[in-house]
Motif scaffolding. Structure first.
Motif, PDB file in Angstrom:
ATOM      1  N   UNK A   5       0.846  -1.190   0.000  1.00 36.09           N
ATOM      2  CA  UNK A   5       0.000   0.000   0.000  1.00 36.09           C
ATOM      3  C   UNK A   5       0.885   1.246   0.000  1.00 36.09           C
ATOM      4  N   UNK A   6       0.380   2.304  -0.626  1.00 34.91           N
ATOM      5  CA  UNK A   6       1.180   3.518  -0.738  1.00 34.91           C
ATOM      6  C   UNK A   6       2.473   3.267  -1.491  1.00 34.91           C
ATOM      7  N   UNK A   7       2.364   2.562  -2.625  1.00 33.66           N
ATOM      8  CA  UNK A   7       3.561   2.092  -3.312  1.00 33.66           C
ATOM      9  C   UNK A   7       4.080   2.972  -4.418  1.00 33.66           C
ATOM     10  N   UNK A   8       3.518   4.151  -4.607  1.00 36.26           N
ATOM     11  CA  UNK A   8       3.905   4.948  -5.767  1.00 36.26           C
ATOM     12  C   UNK A   8       5.102   5.868  -5.533  1.00 36.26           C
ATOM     13  N   UNK A   9       5.564   5.994  -4.284  1.00 34.34           N
ATOM     14  CA  UNK A   9       6.707   6.877  -4.029  1.00 34.34           C
ATOM     15  C   UNK A   9       7.374   6.500  -2.719  1.00 34.34           C
ATOM     16  N   UNK A  10       8.524   7.111  -2.469  1.00 34.39           N
ATOM     17  CA  UNK A  10       9.214   6.975  -1.194  1.00 34.39           C
ATOM     18  C   UNK A  10       9.535   5.544  -0.816  1.00 34.39           C
TER      19      UNK A  10
END
Length: 336
Positions: free
Chosen positions: A18-23
């Motif tokens: 989850x929240x895999x598009x950055x950082x």
């Protein structure tokens, strides 16, 4: 039906991030894919998520898929679960990385990282706390996203994880979610001013353990044999009520990133409850360290690649490895 050709089982491990598009999330996706895992990269924004997948594919990592996911939207979570069930029939690894800070910036943030040159970790944390402001709306969003959103993802995907031969859940947490707040200590300060029972160290780096003031809350959150989901709901409700009444310090709650700290502490506790109920799974919390990300306003001391490696190591723990544990920058540590 007689004569039908059955679909062969999918042999590669399948991971959702989850929240895999950055950082950190993007780096977790890259490293898992590099380790031979099929990765379902999820993000709220479809374009950003799809762009992130194309970025990874350009590196030669082909077994990466995108699926939209808003962790505070039950229909979005259900759609992801349906996709996984239809496509793979199971889930092997769930990395819960998506999170919000729940604060406002007091002024426009200077994105030039050079300002942190010469600052130690403690000074960087101090800079961040001076440049943010807790708000009631932000606190509600933080609790709703960082605790309830993550919990709903876990609860919905749990049957798919139980269908795996070795399901793993790695919940990305923070030292702020411990039942103490930890700060880096320069050696001279540590040796001369802090009693030995008030600091600890990880990999030779010393941290000051400033405990949450409310002893009753600390004990409840650590009493995993008796703590229930319903009691966690009550504690979070009390926190928000005290926040709105401007009574956090009066009741022993943390201040400064208050809701973020409380949500992470609650998720740590829920992870331990879940691990006790699901002995066949490996369910752990992992603190990646203080990483340069948007959430830290680029004030971190570690790169996303370094932080993600700690998360990936926990996600890929061997069969029979720890469960219901907390890992800090590569080492198993205490929740308290």
């Amino acid at each position: 039906m007689e004569g039908a050709i059955s679909k062969p089982p999918y042999t590669r491990r399948i991971a959702v991030v989850t929240g895999g598009n950055k950082g950190i999330g993007l780096e977790v996706c890259r490293q898992l894919a590099s380790d031979g895992v099929t990765v379902v990269l999820t993000a709220r924004d479809e374009k950003r998520g799809a762009d992130a997948v194309e970025k990874l594919k350009a590196l030669g990592l082909c077994d990466i898929l995108f699926h939209q996911l808003e962790i505070t939207d039950s229909s979005s979570i259900a759609a992801l679960a349906d996709f996984l069930k239809t496509r793979f029939g199971r889930l092997d690894i769930l990395v819960n990385n998506a999170a919000v800070s729940g604060v406002e910036h007091v002024q426009e943030v200077d994105t030039n990282e050079e300002k942190f040159n010469g600052m130690d970790l403690n000074q960087r944390l101090e800079w961040v706390l001076k440049n943010i402001r807790d708000t009631v709306d932000g606190a509600k969003k933080s609790i709703q996203t960082n605790y309830y959103g993550t919990k709903h993802v876990i609860d919905t995907l749990l049957p798919l994880l139980q269908s795996s031969n070795g399901g793993r859940i790695a919940n990305v947490t923070s030292a702020y979610g411990l039942l103490r707040v930890s700060f880096f200590l320069p050696p001279l300060v540590m040796e001369s001013q802090i009693p030995v029972d008030q600091y600890y160290h990880i990999q030779g780096i010393f941290f000051y353990a400033q405990r949450i003031n409310n002893e009753e809350i600390r004990q409840e959150l650590d009493d995993i044999e008796n703590l229930t989901e319903e009691r966690l709901d009550e504690l979070l409700g009390k926190f928000l009520k005290d926040f709105e009444a401007d009574a956090l310090e009066m009741h022993g709650w943390p201040v400064g990133l208050a809701a973020y700290k409380v949500a992470k502490a609650a998720m740590n506790a829920y992870s331990r409850i879940l691990a006790r109920r699901n002995r066949a799974l490996r369910i752990n919390c992992v603190h990646p360290g203080y990483v340069k990300t948007d959430m830290s306003m680029s004030s971190g001391v570690l790169t996303p690649e370094e932080g993600a490696r700690s998360v990936v190591n926990v996600a890929l723990l061997p069969d029979g490895g720890p469960t219901g544990a907390y890992f800090a920058m590569g080492q198993e540590a205490s929740f308290v």
